[in-house]
Design an enzyme around this catalytic site. Sequence first.
Site, mmCIF file in Angstrom:
data_model
loop_
_atom_site.group_PDB
_atom_site.id
_atom_site.type_symbol
_atom_site.label_atom_id
_atom_site.label_comp_id
_atom_site.label_asym_id
_atom_site.label_seq_id
_atom_site.Cartn_x
_atom_site.Cartn_y
_atom_site.Cartn_z
ATOM 1 N N LYS A 169 -3.800 0.856 -11.792
ATOM 2 C CA LYS A 169 -2.622 -0.091 -11.930
ATOM 3 C C LYS A 169 -2.884 -0.367 -13.630
ATOM 4 O O LYS A 169 -1.828 -0.613 -13.956
ATOM 5 C CB LYS A 169 -2.915 -1.490 -11.197
ATOM 6 C CG LYS A 169 -2.499 -1.226 -9.795
ATOM 7 C CD LYS A 169 -2.359 -2.484 -9.076
ATOM 8 C CE LYS A 169 -1.602 -2.432 -7.633
ATOM 9 N NZ LYS A 169 -2.988 -1.558 -6.661
HETATM 10 C C1 LIG Z 1 -2.504 -1.038 -5.722
HETATM 11 C C2 LIG Z 1 -3.487 -0.044 -5.290
HETATM 12 C C3 LIG Z 1 -3.316 0.881 -4.014
HETATM 13 C C4 LIG Z 1 -1.794 1.135 -3.503
HETATM 14 O O1 LIG Z 1 -1.066 1.226 -4.679
HETATM 15 P P1 LIG Z 1 0.585 1.288 -4.360
HETATM 16 O O2 LIG Z 1 1.491 1.631 -5.577
HETATM 17 O O3 LIG Z 1 1.028 0.022 -3.829
HETATM 18 O O4 LIG Z 1 1.019 2.256 -3.049
HETATM 19 C C5 LIG Z 1 -4.071 1.885 -3.838
HETATM 20 N N1 LIG Z 1 -5.506 1.652 -4.374
HETATM 21 C C6 LIG Z 1 -5.776 1.060 -5.206
HETATM 22 C C7 LIG Z 1 -7.161 0.769 -5.920
HETATM 23 C C8 LIG Z 1 -4.810 -0.176 -5.697
HETATM 24 O O5 LIG Z 1 -5.204 -1.058 -6.404
#
Ligand SMILES: *Cc1c(COP(=O)(O)O)cnc(C)c1O
Length: 457
Positions: A110
């Site tokens: 993210k």
């Molecule tokens: C947010 C997150 C996901 C999921 O990603 P999306 O964009 O919601 O599909 C997977 N792994 C980690 C470590 C995350 O922080």
Amino acid sequence: MNFVSTRGGTAPVSFAEAVALGLAPDGGLFVPAELPDLRPRLAEWEALDYPALAEAFLGLFADEGAEADFRRTVRESLARFGHPEVAPLVRLGEGVSVLELFHGPTLAFKDFALQWLGRLYAGQVEREGRELAVLGATSGDTGAAAIHGLLGLPGVSLFILYPDGRISPLQERQMACTGDPAVFPLAIEGSFDDAQAIVKEAFGDEAFRREVGLSAVNSINLARILAQCVYYLWAALRFPAGERGRIRFVVPTGNFGNVLAGWMVARMGVPVAGFTVATNQNDILDRFFRTGEYRIGGVAPSLAPSMDIQVASNFERFLYYAVGEDPVRVGAVMADFRASGRVELPGIAGEEWASRASDDRAIGDLLRAVDRRYGYTADPHTACGFAWEPRAGEETVYLATAHPAKFPAAMEEALGRVPIHPTLEALRERELVKYPVPAAIGAVQAFVRSHRSRPAG
Ligand SMILES: *Cc1c(COP(=O)(O)O)cnc(C)c1O
């Protein structure tokens, strides 16, 4: 470039407007008015390093006249990544690689989106000369990534609500040990749902919104999707042109934001074999890709908490393209889904899609299997991807979405050892500052009013 709503009820807006608005006024999500064709550019882009590629690709979406500022925000958003390649593609064996997306400041993918979004918000403050109060709720990763994306930016203060005592101690330290006086982790006496309900209510209060310059951090901002497109493009360009059509990306999925970005890159002309969506036991998307039925279920906590989601907010963007960019059909399907909690869309996902779901027991097994087979330590989210067995003739690229050191309890349980990371170790030395607040809209609004001022500039 202009941006339009998936529901078609909003006049096209600029990039800056789409970012500032987040959600389109007609309730839809913003998408580019048309997708650029990347094919003529790929040969030239092969030689670029990650930041230069990000500038070149994201530059296609910049508003006219704002290109220089735009490029600066892209470059700055990548400056705090700890690996020289930013997103290294690590070869595990013949036809099998991992794309590591956890070298940002909070060790999860993210950071790619939120480091950029923070700088875009700061640009907005500079242009408009008015401060922003950014408000969000988190059950862990997003809050930490948002806080580190907005850290130290002039004119921006940040309020993140989280359920006190219900997030991991490490995640709490990532939010509460920044030392930044304009970052406020608000520990709510309640659940994540309570926190989210308060945030929703605060955004519904138009007068309050205007008074404090309220902005959102959520998974539907268009800038987040575009920032994530870059690493798919980057990974594809690490393969010779003739082999790119054999690449399959395997993507741990919750809100569908990550894998959607990859699919959009494919629609822009980068040929790939396919995408595998990997969920934990909260498997709405796995069920959808297997049966064509998109039906909401209850959310059960899992070892991969950032995927504990049963309504994938970015699904609407997928739907928009899958039904041939028909906003009337999108509006009808989404209304149906809201009314009944389910909708049938047989045959809507093309052959390039596959999926897998893993419960907690499977996640433990997969962590051990990856360790044994490849000598690689995955985190519990990444492990879900390995439920997909590489197909003969394909180049399988597993996306690693978080560093395993973020999830010490799950790692100890599965492997009998806890990976460490210096960024997290350093947090132990720092003072933890959090603000306990009752789970009530009035209390939260009063807190924001009295703490929101950081002098701009
Ligand atoms: C947010 C997150 C996901 C999921 O990603 P999306 O964009 O919601 O599909 C997977 N792994 C980690 C470590 C995350 O922080």
